[in-house]
Design an enzyme around this catalytic site. Structure first.
Site, PDB file in Angstrom:
ATOM      1  N   GLU A   1       0.864  -1.186   0.000  1.00  6.14           N
ATOM      2  CA  GLU A   1       0.000   0.000   0.000  1.00  6.14           C
ATOM      3  C   GLU A   1       0.893   1.226   0.000  1.00  6.14           C
ATOM      4  OE1 GLU A   1      -2.702   0.451   3.359  1.00  6.14           O
ATOM      5  OE2 GLU A   1      -3.821   1.977   2.256  1.00  6.14           O
TER       6      GLU A   1
ATOM      7  N   CYS B   1      -6.540   0.835   2.930  1.00  4.81           N
ATOM      8  CA  CYS B   1      -7.572   1.879   2.977  1.00  4.81           C
ATOM      9  C   CYS B   1      -7.562   2.790   1.759  1.00  4.81           C
ATOM     10  CB  CYS B   1      -7.397   2.718   4.227  1.00  4.81           C
ATOM     11  SG  CYS B   1      -7.803   1.827   5.730  1.00  4.81           S
TER      12      CYS B   1
ATOM     13  N   ASN C   1     -12.082  -3.483   0.671  1.00  2.80           N
ATOM     14  CA  ASN C   1     -10.960  -3.679   1.594  1.00  2.80           C
ATOM     15  C   ASN C   1     -11.474  -4.118   2.958  1.00  2.80           C
ATOM     16  OD1 ASN C   1      -8.303  -3.583   2.696  1.00  2.80           O
ATOM     17  ND2 ASN C   1      -8.749  -1.559   3.505  1.00  2.80           N
ATOM     18  N   GLU C   2     -11.611  -3.186   3.875  1.00  3.08           N
ATOM     19  CA  GLU C   2     -12.071  -3.573   5.225  1.00  3.08           C
ATOM     20  C   GLU C   2     -13.504  -3.102   5.384  1.00  3.08           C
ATOM     21  OE1 GLU C   2      -9.427  -1.704   8.023  1.00  3.08           O
ATOM     22  OE2 GLU C   2      -8.194  -3.503   8.186  1.00  3.08           O
TER      23      GLU C   2
HETATM   24  O1  AHR Z   1      -2.034  -1.475   6.758  1.00  2.00           O
HETATM   25  C1  AHR Z   1      -2.537  -0.257   7.190  1.00  2.00           C
HETATM   26  C2  AHR Z   1      -4.048  -0.213   7.139  1.00  2.00           C
HETATM   27  O2  AHR Z   1      -4.600  -1.104   8.043  1.00  2.00           O
HETATM   28  C3  AHR Z   1      -4.667  -0.614   5.834  1.00  2.00           C
HETATM   29  O3  AHR Z   1      -4.697   0.418   4.939  1.00  2.00           O
HETATM   30  C4  AHR Z   1      -6.046  -1.009   6.226  1.00  2.00           C
HETATM   31  O4  AHR Z   1      -6.583  -1.977   5.377  1.00  2.00           O
HETATM   32  C5  AHR Z   1      -5.903  -1.458   7.649  1.00  2.00           C
HETATM   33  O5  AHR Z   1      -6.786  -0.822   8.481  1.00  2.00           O
END
Ligand code: AHR
Length: 668
Positions: free
Chosen positions: A54, A249, A383-384
């Protein structure tokens, strides 16, 4: 994030007390393992251990992406952020060459022989150069008056005590009224940390400049739009099986406008529009107002990188939900009935990766230099995410992708928590929707990792497979890459490995962090502008990835898997067989504060069969808080030794306190 976890009484106790001496081992300490070498278990996926990438902590711009110029297209909301300007400098948008990056600068005569017009860029934590290294400067430019113009490009060291700040310079004549790319290679004469790139107008005639760029010539594979060689090498050295990108994120966006849109990241690099990087403001206490995504490292580059490091690409796309941590209002999200463009993005991405060069998106790929498909097999959507809105949004993606690309494996998510209400709601939902894998995230403290040795033993074998997509041990009050965190990750990973029939992928997160630009830690690889360091967690990941085997083997402590349970002395273990070279691999992790005797008895041997040759690799430290740093990168590294076990039918070892130990052996 809220979460709950259960710590087994014994696991917790093993953190606190031990019943022997630290240096010696009591005679009665016997930990007898049986390793069945005859019956091969589940096939281990090639994707078992991989990488999560990321653009956080300046992982891409300012990190892996080797561009040294920040705000090279003058597109930051403050158009000259990262630049100093002096004399007659105007930011303009009329007649710009790249429609998605409309700003450029005009440098005009300061109208006095002793005055200067120019701009200078501060780079990412400095335009750092190394003596004798070459840097490719390029700029798109046009003469802004009737006659040719000239610029002087300098790499300067403003802190130099020498007569001149000038490290190296070159002059370029801008001799066309049409926008044109001009390039010059500069060979640095000094090591400079906090250097600047300076561009002077060197003639009375005005000039327009756009997309000012400076790359080291020596990038990974020598590419001009290249990646930092040392950082890619560190990735390749893991032997990752899967490469997930671009987050995290940033996939979701703080609002939908700032979500990651892959189509903006392909095609000519000069015309990829800027996007905000949410990590510039996510933590007010670590605020980086100059953190944006240039998309110079985009989806094409991610696919290429995956290919070159031998990993399956795993892109993650927005499901139409803006980051739910940052948006409680449902209006922040796309209504399900308006998801079509998002779904189309997913379908088009598959075509971009796998379509023939004659297809619309396959053509874009081919024109970028990769005629052959990338052979994408996996795609994650969301993602989450959590709540009913996630399955509602995911369902139409699943339908559309299944209908057109039935062989693509789809990855859903179980939300940000490692257990609890949302997690328990989402897993059955993912099964109902037919997700092939479910992405689980756990950034948890030591006690959680110690308690999770058996986590996957009871998972549904008829549901989606597990992608442990983001995890790291976040030490309680110790949020750095200390050894203890990596030890507990190693312990936990034995449980992943033992359950490789259901766990198909695992990626530590985050991957990269710039020492001057991090928002989140721990991270697997730290770097500054010239150096990088592989953390203890890196070495644990590497040990497992390079020794993942092709099939699981049963290895029991007494009659149970070793998972740090009661009576197991804080020991965790797993074993695998590697069919390609016929080796057996046993991993044992001693999380206890004292040494333990271990015997691994081989079962299923033919009568005359014995061990032929063996190596033992250890990652070990008695200092739980110790870490590798840029200045001391090799404090804790794996140590491999040949051990003569010829003729033996068992392995005997005394594992020092806090040790990851791996045996790799052949039989004869
Ligand atoms: O890895 C950091 C963050 O942690 C990522 O962006 C997210 O997916 C998680 O909350």
């Amino acid at each position: 994030m809220k979460y709950k976890y259960v710590v087994s009484a014994v696991a917790a106790a093993s953190m606190l007390c031990s019943c022997g001496s630290k240096d010696g081992v009591s005679a009665s300490d016997e930990n007898k393992f049986t390793l069945d070498v005859l019956h091969k278990g589940a096939e281990i996926q090639s994707t078992m251990y991989g990488l999560f990438f990321e653009d956080i902590n300046y992982g891409a711009d300012g990190g892996l992406y080797a561009e040294k110029i920040k705000n090279r297209s003058f597109e930051f909301p403050q158009a000259l952020m990262g630049w100093n300007s002096y004399g007659q400098v105007e930011v303009r948008t009329d007649g710009a060459p790249f429609p998605k990056n409309p700003h450029y600068v005009r440098l005009s005569d300061p109208k006095h022989a002793h005055k200067r017009t120019g701009i200078e860029n501060e780079g990412f934590f400095g335009v750092t150069t190394q003596k004798d290294a070459e840097y490719r400067f390029s700029v798109w430019a046009r003469q802004a008056s009737a006659n040719p113009s000239k610029i002087r490009v300098e790499l300067v060291d403003p802190a130099s005590m020498g007569e001149s700040h000038d490290n190296v310079h070159a002059s370029i004549e801008i001799n066309s009224k049409e926008w044109k790319k001009y390039t010059v290679v500069l060979k640095a004469t000094e090591d400079v940390q906090r250097g600047l790139l300076r561009i002077f107008l060197a003639s009375p005639n005005s000039v327009d400049l756009e997309h000012v760029s400076l790359f080291p010539v020596d990038t990974w594979q020598g590419r001009e739009n290249g990646l930092r060689k040392d950082l890619v090498q560190a990735l390749a050295d893991i032997h990752p099986g899967v490469f997930r990108f671009p987050g995290g994120c940033i996939v979701e966006g703080t609002d939908l406008a700032t979500r990651y849109q892959w189509k903006n990241t392909v095609g000519p690099v000069e015309n990829r529009p800027l996007n905000e990087n949410r990590w510039h403001y996510t933590f007010q206490h670590r605020f980086y107002p100059d953190y944006y995504q240039s998309y110079g490292l985009g989806f094409y580059e991610y696919f290429l990188l995956s290919e070159e490091i031998g990993a399956e690409p795993l892109p993650v796309l927005s499901v139409g939900l803006a980051c739910q941590f940052q948006n409680e209002d449902q209006k922040a999200h796309v209504p399900v009935k308006e998801l079509q463009p998002y779904i189309q993005d997913a379908l088009d991405l598959i075509e971009f990766a796998n379509g023939p060069a004659t297809s619309k998106w396959g053509k874009v790929r081919a024109e970028m230099g990769h005629e052959e498909p990338f052979n994408l097999k996996f795609l994650a959507i969301g993602n989450e995410q959590w709540g009913p809105e996630y399955p509602e949004h995911l369902a139409p993606f699943v339908d559309a992708i299944r209908a057109k690309y039935p062989n693509i494996k789809l990855v859903g998510t179980s939300g940000p928590d490692s257990e609890g209400k949302q997690f328990e709601y989402l897993w059955p939902e993912m099964k109902r929707l037919g997700a092939d894998l479910v992405d689980e995230h756990f950034y948890r403290p030591e006690a959680w990792f110690l308690s999770q040795g058996n986590r996957y033993d009871s998972y549904d074998r008829n549901g989606p497979k597990v992608f442990a997509g983001e995890y790291a041990c976040h030490g309680k009050g110790k949020k750095w890459n200390h050894f203890h965190a990596s030890l507990l990750e190693a312990a936990f990973m034995t449980g992943l490995e033992r359950n490789a029939d259901v766990v198909h992928m695992a990626t530590y997160a985050p991957l990269f962090a710039h020492v001057e630009g991090w928002q989140w830690r721990p991270d697997m690889i730290w770097f500054d502008n010239t150096r990088s360091v592989r953390t203890c967690s890196y070495y644990v990941q590497q040990l497992y990835a390079q020794n993942k085997g092709s099939h699981t083997l049963s290895m029991l402590l007494g009659d149970k898997p070793a998972a740090g349970n009661e009576g197991q002395n804080g020991l965790f273990a797993s074993a695998v067989y590697e069919a390609s070279d016929g080796t057996y691999i046993a991993k044992v992790v001693n999380t206890d504060s004292i040494a333990h005797n271990v015997t691994i008895q081989l079962e299923g041997l033919a009568d005359a069969q014995t061990i032929a040759k063996a190596t033992r690799t250890r990652i070990q430290s008695e200092e739980l808080d110790a870490e590798n740093t840029l200045d001391e990168p090799n404090k804790i590294v794996p140590v491999k030794v040949d051990v003569n076990l010829a003729g033996k039918r068992e392995i005997n070892s005394t594992l020092p306190a806090y040790t990851v130990e791996m045996w790799r052996f052949e039989l004869k």
